[in-house]
Design an enzyme around this catalytic site. Sequence first.
Site, PDB file in Angstrom:
ATOM      1  N   ASP A  40      12.119  69.640  49.820  1.00 13.01           N
ATOM      2  CA  ASP A  40      11.624  68.970  51.034  1.00 13.01           C
ATOM      3  C   ASP A  40      12.318  69.509  52.277  1.00 13.01           C
ATOM      4  OD1 ASP A  40      10.011  67.471  49.452  1.00 13.01           O
ATOM      5  OD2 ASP A  40      11.258  65.660  49.505  1.00 13.01           O
ATOM      6  N   LEU A  86       0.265  60.729  49.910  1.00 19.25           N
ATOM      7  CA  LEU A  86       0.730  59.603  50.727  1.00 19.25           C
ATOM      8  C   LEU A  86       1.749  60.069  51.757  1.00 19.25           C
ATOM      9  CD1 LEU A  86       1.394  57.025  47.878  1.00 19.25           C
ATOM     10  CD2 LEU A  86      -0.364  56.826  49.639  1.00 19.25           C
ATOM     11  N   GLU A 116       3.079  48.466  44.876  1.00 16.63           N
ATOM     12  CA  GLU A 116       3.107  48.970  43.488  1.00 16.63           C
ATOM     13  C   GLU A 116       4.274  49.939  43.394  1.00 16.63           C
ATOM     14  OE1 GLU A 116      -0.552  51.139  43.049  1.00 16.63           O
ATOM     15  OE2 GLU A 116      -1.687  49.493  43.870  1.00 16.63           O
ATOM     16  N   LYS A 118       6.166  53.255  42.838  1.00 19.50           N
ATOM     17  CA  LYS A 118       5.684  54.631  42.887  1.00 19.50           C
ATOM     18  C   LYS A 118       6.182  55.334  41.632  1.00 19.50           C
ATOM     19  CE  LYS A 118       5.119  58.551  45.977  1.00 19.50           C
ATOM     20  NZ  LYS A 118       5.351  59.633  45.036  1.00 19.50           N
ATOM     21  N   ASP A 120       6.928  58.003  38.860  1.00 21.62           N
ATOM     22  CA  ASP A 120       7.273  59.408  38.986  1.00 21.62           C
ATOM     23  C   ASP A 120       6.689  60.161  37.800  1.00 21.62           C
ATOM     24  OD1 ASP A 120       8.327  61.508  40.250  1.00 21.62           O
ATOM     25  OD2 ASP A 120      10.425  61.032  39.851  1.00 21.62           O
ATOM     26  N   ARG A 139      -4.415  66.657  39.525  1.00 20.34           N
ATOM     27  CA  ARG A 139      -4.748  66.634  40.935  1.00 20.34           C
ATOM     28  C   ARG A 139      -4.998  68.034  41.497  1.00 20.34           C
ATOM     29  NH1 ARG A 139      -1.547  64.243  46.086  1.00 20.34           N
ATOM     30  NH2 ARG A 139      -0.355  66.152  46.034  1.00 20.34           N
ATOM     31  N   TYR A 228      -4.075  53.114  39.581  1.00 23.92           N
ATOM     32  CA  TYR A 228      -3.830  52.451  40.861  1.00 23.92           C
ATOM     33  C   TYR A 228      -4.970  52.594  41.852  1.00 23.92           C
ATOM     34  CZ  TYR A 228      -2.054  57.211  41.588  1.00 23.92           C
ATOM     35  OH  TYR A 228      -1.906  58.571  41.629  1.00 23.92           O
ATOM     36  N   LYS A 293      -0.115  49.328  50.092  1.00 20.83           N
ATOM     37  CA  LYS A 293      -1.490  49.594  50.522  1.00 20.83           C
ATOM     38  C   LYS A 293      -2.007  48.341  51.206  1.00 20.83           C
ATOM     39  CE  LYS A 293      -1.921  52.431  46.455  1.00 20.83           C
ATOM     40  NZ  LYS A 293      -2.391  52.572  45.090  1.00 20.83           N
ATOM     41  N   LYS A 317      10.212  55.588  50.013  1.00 21.80           N
ATOM     42  CA  LYS A 317      10.940  56.283  48.939  1.00 21.80           C
ATOM     43  C   LYS A 317      12.400  55.860  48.863  1.00 21.80           C
ATOM     44  CE  LYS A 317       9.729  60.321  47.863  1.00 21.80           C
ATOM     45  NZ  LYS A 317       8.848  61.470  47.714  1.00 21.80           N
ATOM     46  N   CYS A 411      46.603  68.306  25.228  1.00 24.13           N
ATOM     47  CA  CYS A 411      46.382  67.335  26.295  1.00 24.13           C
ATOM     48  C   CYS A 411      47.030  67.843  27.589  1.00 24.13           C
ATOM     49  CB  CYS A 411      46.981  65.991  25.895  1.00 24.13           C
ATOM     50  SG  CYS A 411      46.993  64.803  27.249  1.00 24.13           S
ATOM     51  N   CYS A 414      50.167  65.179  28.258  1.00 24.57           N
ATOM     52  CA  CYS A 414      51.354  65.026  27.414  1.00 24.57           C
ATOM     53  C   CYS A 414      51.523  66.176  26.428  1.00 24.57           C
ATOM     54  CB  CYS A 414      51.297  63.703  26.662  1.00 24.57           C
ATOM     55  SG  CYS A 414      50.075  63.684  25.348  1.00 24.57           S
ATOM     56  N   CYS A 429      42.933  63.232  23.070  1.00 21.89           N
ATOM     57  CA  CYS A 429      44.361  63.507  23.008  1.00 21.89           C
ATOM     58  C   CYS A 429      44.922  62.697  21.847  1.00 21.89           C
ATOM     59  CB  CYS A 429      45.015  63.075  24.323  1.00 21.89           C
ATOM     60  SG  CYS A 429      46.786  62.792  24.177  1.00 21.89           S
ATOM     61  N   CYS A 435      51.122  59.093  25.271  1.00 21.63           N
ATOM     62  CA  CYS A 435      50.577  59.870  26.397  1.00 21.63           C
ATOM     63  C   CYS A 435      50.579  59.001  27.661  1.00 21.63           C
ATOM     64  CB  CYS A 435      49.159  60.328  26.064  1.00 21.63           C
ATOM     65  SG  CYS A 435      48.344  61.150  27.443  1.00 21.63           S
TER      66      CYS A 435
HETATM   67  S1  IVH Z   1      -1.905  55.945  45.700  1.00 19.23           S
HETATM   68  C1  IVH Z   1      -4.819  57.047  48.343  1.00 19.23           C
HETATM   69  N1  IVH Z   1      -0.306  54.571  44.153  1.00 19.23           N
HETATM   70  O1  IVH Z   1       2.232  59.438  44.506  1.00 19.23           O
HETATM   71  C2  IVH Z   1      -3.446  57.109  47.873  1.00 19.23           C
HETATM   72  N2  IVH Z   1       0.024  56.905  44.307  1.00 19.23           N
HETATM   73  O2  IVH Z   1       2.206  61.176  47.176  1.00 19.23           O
HETATM   74  C3  IVH Z   1      -3.269  57.955  46.715  1.00 19.23           C
HETATM   75  N3  IVH Z   1       1.827  57.748  42.895  1.00 19.23           N
HETATM   76  O3  IVH Z   1      -0.312  61.773  44.136  1.00 19.23           O
HETATM   77  C4  IVH Z   1      -2.093  57.663  45.914  1.00 19.23           C
HETATM   78  N4  IVH Z   1       2.403  55.821  42.014  1.00 19.23           N
HETATM   79  O4  IVH Z   1       0.739  60.842  42.041  1.00 19.23           O
HETATM   80  C5  IVH Z   1      -0.617  55.778  44.629  1.00 19.23           C
HETATM   81  N5  IVH Z   1       1.011  53.238  42.798  1.00 19.23           N
HETATM   82  C6  IVH Z   1       0.696  54.442  43.268  1.00 19.23           C
HETATM   83  C7  IVH Z   1       1.379  55.601  42.885  1.00 19.23           C
HETATM   84  C8  IVH Z   1       1.015  56.820  43.434  1.00 19.23           C
HETATM   85  C9  IVH Z   1       2.640  57.115  42.040  1.00 19.23           C
HETATM   86  C10 IVH Z   1       1.853  59.187  43.184  1.00 19.23           C
HETATM   87  C11 IVH Z   1       0.530  59.855  42.996  1.00 19.23           C
HETATM   88  C12 IVH Z   1       0.203  60.508  44.300  1.00 19.23           C
HETATM   89  C13 IVH Z   1       1.534  60.541  44.976  1.00 19.23           C
HETATM   90  C14 IVH Z   1       1.353  60.397  46.462  1.00 19.23           C
END
Ligand code: IVH
Length: 673
Positions: A40, A86, A116, A118, A120, A139, A228, A293, A317, A411, A414, A429, A435
Site C-alpha cells: 500500500d 471498497l 459486517e 471484513k 480476509d 473477481r 454479503y 453499508k 480497517k 546455556c 550459566c 538449559c 541457572c
Molecule cells: S462489499 C459493493 N462486504 O473486501 C462492495 N466486501 O475491498 C463490495 N470483503 O473485494 C464489497 N468482506 O473481497 C464487502 N462483508 C464484506 C466483505 C467484503 C470482505 C472484501 C471483498 C472485496 C473487498 C473490498
Amino acid sequence: MGGNSPEARARWERLCRTLEGHNYRYYVLDDPEVPDAEYDRLWRELAALEVHHPELENPDSPTQRVGVTPSSGFAEVEHSSRMLSLANALDEGEMLAFDQRVRERLDHEAVEYVAEPKLDGLAVSLRYEQGRLIQAATRGDGRRGEDITANIRTIPSIPLRLQGEKIPATLVVRGEVYMPLKGFHALNATQQARGEKIFANPRNAAAGSLRQLDPKVSAQRPLTVCFYGVGEPGVVPDIQRHAQLLEQLQAWGLRISPEYAVLQGVDACLKYFRAIALRRVGLGYDIDGVVYKLNRLDEQALLGTVSRAPRWAIAHKFPAEEALTTVSAIEVQVGRTGALTPVARLQAVTVAGVSVTNATLHNAGEIARKDVRVGDTVVVRRAGDVIPEVVRVLMEQRPAGTHAFDFPATCPVCASPVLRVEGEVAVRCSGGLYCPAQRVQAIRHFASRHAMDIEGLGIKLVEQLVQQGLVNDVSDLYGLGQETLAKLERMGDKSAENLLLALEKSKHTRFARFLFALGIRDVGEVTAQALASHFESLEQLQHADEEALQAVADVGPVVAKQISLFFSQAHNREVVAALLLAGVDWPDEMPVAEDLPLRGQNFVVTGSMSSMSRQEAKERLQVLGARVSGSISSKTNQLVCGEKPGSKRAKAEALGIPVLDESAFLEFLKRLS
Ligand code: IVH
C-alpha cells in the site's frame, strides 16, 4: 510541483516495476513477498507521484487497475455487473468523515448502517439459474474473472441448489471464500509433512486452494464462505434494506456472517468496531476490518458509485499487523523453564500502532527453518496481544556475507549444556535453578500481578537480588530486611519500606494465586483455579497421586505428571514449607461445581417469551452454571431475546453479541440438558 523531471520518471519506472513484481507474486503465485502495508505504501507513493507529475500517467501503471487480469489455466468469465471494491477508512477520523459525507449527500441527521466483518479471503461471484449453481468466478479485475466453478462446487457450505421460495430466475451472489484458522494450521502442518509449500497466511491459502487446476486438490482444502451481496439488488423480491437482503440470502441457503449487525449512526459503528477488535483473535478466522453499508437500498442507489467503489459503503480497517524492518542482532534468552528463546533485535518499526524493537524467533527449529540472519530484511508481525514475531525473511534482499545462526550448545547464562527433549520443540538449559536466568524468571513470575502480586519487585531488582546471592528461592524474599534492600542500586529507604509493605501484603493471598505463583510447569491461571476449587487444602493436593489429579477439570496426564513431579521434589516441598512458615496464607476456597456447561458464561434475558417467564428463563440458565445479569456489557456472552425487547437487542447487536430468540433458546436448552 509538476513539470518534466527525469528523477520523477526514473522513480515512477522503478515503482511500477516493483509493484508489478508484487502483483505477480500476490495474484499469480499466491505467495506475496511483502506485507500488504508495504505494498500500500508503494502504491500510494506511485499515486502521489502521478498526481504531481500528470505527464507520467499511463494506462499501464499499476494505479490504473484493480487486481490483475486472469492468469493462465482458467477460462475467463465476464461479470454481469462489475465487482466493486471498497474505499478504506484507516482510523476513526476517516470513518467520521465518511459518515458526514453520507449525511450531507442524503441530507439526513443520522443514517442506519449494516456492519459486517471484513473477511480476509477471496471475493467470488456465483451465478444461480433456476436455483442451480451454474457458474463461479474470481473477481479478477472487477469486469472479468477466472472460471472456478469446479473448485467452488467442492466447498461444502456452498449450496449447489438454492432452497425456499421466490428464487429469482437468475441470481448473482457475491461473497468471500476464506479458510478458518484451524483448517489453515492443519493444512500447513500437512503441507510441511509432505515437504510442500507453506502458506504465509489463511488468505493466501484460500486463494491458492481455489486456484488449483485440479478440483480434487481444492476439495481437500478447508474452505468456507460468507455472502454479503448480490450482482443486482433489483432481482430480489420485496426488499428495501441490505439486512433484509442478507436474511433472504440465508433463507435461500447461502451462508452469511453471523456477526452482522444493524446500527444507528456512526457512533454505534465505532463501538461495533472496538468490540469486534477485542474479540478478533477468538473469531477463528482472519478479518482485517469492518465493512459498513447503508442499510436502505434506496439510499444506496441515491449515492451511487465513484471509480470502482460505492459511495454508500466503506471498509474501516484494523491497523496493519505486519511491517518490514532489518535484524541488527540475534540473542538467546533463557526463560523460567529453561527454554532457550532466540530473539531478534530490530531496527525500530511501528506495527499495529506500537514501536517494535524485539521480536521472538520462537525456538531453534523455527530459526533454522526460517533461516533468519543478522542483516536480513524481515517481516515482523504483531497481532493482538501476542508478542511480536519474525514471520519470514525477504531472501531477495539478503546482503552478501551473512552467516546462518549457530544455536548455542551451552546455556548463554550459566554455561550448562543444553538439552533437546524428544517431542518438544524447545531446547532447554539443563541448569535448573542453578541457572541464574531461570531463578530470576521464577522469582519474577512469583511476584507477578496474577500470582503473589508483589508491587515494586521488578526484573532489575530481582536480577540484583539473585546476582548478589540475597535471594536463592522465592521464600528468601520474605526474609529480606530494610537495610539490605535500601543499599541496593536505585533503591533507598522509602522504596525499601514500600517493598517490605508490598511483601507483607502479598502474604495474604488466595489458594489459586499461590498455586499459580509456584510456577509448576503447565499450571497456568486456569489450571491453578481448577486445582484450588477441587482440593480442600494444599496438604490434600500435595498428596494427590496422578490419578486423583486427573479428576480435576482441565488436568490431563501430562499436567498431572508435572504437578506430581513438582511436589515429589524435596527442594520444592522445602520452599513451600518455608513460604507457609513466613506467614503466607489464604482463606478457604468456596467449593464450585465444575461440570456445569455454562460455567463462566454471562447471559442477559430480555423481552417476553410465550413458553416461560423471564424469571424461569433466568433460573434455567443459572442451573446450568451461567451468570445472568440485568444489563448488556462487553462481558455478556449471549442475549436471550423474546418479543418487544427494547434497547437491549440493539445494544447487543452493536457490541456483536450473539442473540438467541425464543425458538433458538429452547433449542439451546434442549441441547444442554
Ligand atoms: S462489499 C459493493 N462486504 O473486501 C462492495 N466486501 O475491498 C463490495 N470483503 O473485494 C464489497 N468482506 O473481497 C464487502 N462483508 C464484506 C466483505 C467484503 C470482505 C472484501 C471483498 C472485496 C473487498 C473490498
